[in-house]
Design a protein around this motif. Structure first.
Motif, PDB file in Angstrom:
ATOM      1  N   ALA A  79       0.791  -0.727   0.405  1.00  0.00           N
ATOM      2  CA  ALA A  79       0.071   0.400   0.006  1.00  0.00           C
ATOM      3  C   ALA A  79       0.970   1.471  -0.326  1.00  0.00           C
ATOM      4  O   ALA A  79       1.871   1.360   1.059  1.00  0.00           O
ATOM      5  N   TYR A  80       0.210   2.536  -0.447  1.00  0.00           N
ATOM      6  CA  TYR A  80       0.583   3.142  -0.565  1.00  0.00           C
ATOM      7  C   TYR A  80       1.519   3.978   1.092  1.00  0.00           C
ATOM      8  O   TYR A  80       2.322   4.555   1.157  1.00  0.00           O
ATOM      9  N   GLN A  81       0.397   3.906   2.155  1.00  0.00           N
ATOM     10  CA  GLN A  81       0.507   4.248   2.959  1.00  0.00           C
ATOM     11  C   GLN A  81       0.036   3.077   4.503  1.00  0.00           C
ATOM     12  O   GLN A  81      -1.709   3.537   4.072  1.00  0.00           O
ATOM     13  N   TYR A 114       1.347   6.497  14.610  1.00  0.00           N
ATOM     14  CA  TYR A 114       2.476   5.920  13.848  1.00  0.00           C
ATOM     15  C   TYR A 114       2.490   5.152  11.985  1.00  0.00           C
ATOM     16  O   TYR A 114       1.438   4.988  12.207  1.00  0.00           O
ATOM     17  N   GLN A 115       3.519   5.562  11.684  1.00  0.00           N
ATOM     18  CA  GLN A 115       3.266   5.239  10.446  1.00  0.00           C
ATOM     19  C   GLN A 115       3.755   3.849  10.157  1.00  0.00           C
ATOM     20  O   GLN A 115       5.315   3.901   9.808  1.00  0.00           O
ATOM     21  N   GLY A 258      -6.011   3.703  -1.447  1.00  0.00           N
ATOM     22  CA  GLY A 258      -5.217   3.097  -0.841  1.00  0.00           C
ATOM     23  C   GLY A 258      -4.226   2.821   0.421  1.00  0.00           C
ATOM     24  O   GLY A 258      -3.710   2.290   0.661  1.00  0.00           O
ATOM     25  N   THR A 259      -4.871   4.420   0.968  1.00  0.00           N
ATOM     26  CA  THR A 259      -3.928   4.283   2.105  1.00  0.00           C
ATOM     27  C   THR A 259      -5.260   3.477   3.706  1.00  0.00           C
ATOM     28  O   THR A 259      -6.215   3.639   3.683  1.00  0.00           O
ATOM     29  N   ILE A 260      -4.124   2.981   4.121  1.00  0.00           N
ATOM     30  CA  ILE A 260      -4.763   2.028   5.053  1.00  0.00           C
ATOM     31  C   ILE A 260      -4.836   2.824   6.501  1.00  0.00           C
ATOM     32  O   ILE A 260      -3.610   3.027   7.264  1.00  0.00           O
TER      33      ILE A 260
END
Length: 339
Positions: A79-81, A114-115, A258-260
């Motif tokens: 995923a992108y993020q 957090y990422q 597509g960000t999760i």
């Protein structure tokens, strides 16, 4: 609508539409080859996927195949993020109490997040690999959403409307690596390996009345070594709902389709350790760290160990009729040399 990604040898897999009872699936290459393509073109693609879903459930399609969760990748294999929150403040309170530390007042109004690494996720039936048990391997059962595009500074209403899909997560943590990383003041990295997501992701409407106020109001079922370990309700004690988490993530940046966004470990307020376990009538836990926190609070030190090689974890959620909604995450803790 229920969607999944089947492994096909490529990094991104192949998007399929899955029947409501998780028994059959339909390939949709002429609509969207991958989950990311569907999310990038959601307004155009979603109605066509819904038509396939309706026909699949009605038994009107002739070329369907049996759905086997063992062949699934995570719905988004990469995923992108991937940004994980900590929306259940009870979990944070326990961590702090075990250390005799107060929870800062801001934690109740400003979400923790957090990422995480999103370049490669673990399939829902794939092993959890590690090189050492000394790392303190722990499960974290959570709920997550996948968004469409979100504007910087998006309102709560816009953030809620941007939620495309809902799924479950095993956000693996290496607990014994966390303290040194946090002490450096730069956040998680080595202590947060690849996460695993449920075989199936569903649109919020699929949850019916159980999706309310941008929360999933159903128990999250966790088994450890085939024994019940947790069943807290994901809609209870959630200080920040998914609309708030999405808006928080978009405060200073745009989010791409597509960000999760994860909920953090699902945790309900309970009594003592012995009263909180399923065996004693409680709702149990979604991670081993909470058990160890209760033990530390009550006895002065933890007694339960973290996961060992060969241990198994299962995470699932049932609808009001007892049927699996997302399929099950089923994983075995495995030494990396066996890969």
């Amino acid at each position: 609508m229920k969607l999944a990604t089947l492994k096909d040898g490529s990094r991104d897999g192949r998007l399929v539409v899955v029947s409501r009872d998780l028994s059959r699936y339909q390939h949709v290459p002429k609509i969207a080859a991958t989950m990311q393509h569907a999310l990038d073109n959601w307004e155009l693609v979603a109605p066509r996927l819904e038509q396939v879903y309706a026909a699949l459930n009605a038994g009107e399609l002739l070329d369907t195949q049996p759905f086997d969760q063992n062949f699934c990748h995570s719905p988004l294999p990469r995923a992108y993020q991937w940004a994980d929150g900590s929306a259940y403040i009870n979990h944070v309170e326990l961590v702090r109490k075990a250390r005799n530390a107060e929870v800062p007042a801001s934690f109740y109004s400003d979400p923790l997040m957090y990422q995480g690494g999103s370049d490669s996720f673990v399939g829902p039936r794939d092993p959890v690999y590690a090189l050492s048990e000394e790392w303190g391997i722990d499960l974290e059962a959570e709920v997550a959403v996948i968004t469409g595009d979100v504007r910087m500074g998006a309102s709560l209403d816009d953030s809620a409307r941007a939620i495309r899909l809902v799924m479950l997560v095993n956000d693996v943590s290496l607990r014994n690596l966390i303290p040194n990383e946090l002490a450096k003041g730069f956040g998680f990295f080595q202590s947060k390996p690849a996460s695993a997501f449920s075989p199936v992701a569903v649109t919020p409407d699929e949850l019916g009345a159980h999706w309310a106020d941008s929360k999933v109001h159903l128990p999250l079922l966790v088994e450890l070594n085939h024994q019940p370990f947790g069943k807290p309700n994901a809609g209870e004690d959630m200080t920040f709902n998914f609309a708030q988490l999405v808006a928080h993530a978009a405060t200073t940046r745009e989010l791409v389709a597509g960000t999760i966004i994860g909920s953090g470990t699902v945790s309900n307020k309970q009594g003592s350790l012995h009263g909180s376990s399923i065996a004693n009538g409680g709702v149990g836990y979604c991670c081993l760290a909470e058990v160890r926190m209760y033990e530390t609070i009550e006895t002065g030190k933890p007694q339960t160990s973290y996961l060992h090689f060969g241990d198994t974890v299962r995470i699932e959620m049932h609808d009001g009729q007892g049927s699996s909604i997302f399929g099950a995450i089923e994983q075995t803790i495995t030494h990396y040399s066996e890969r």
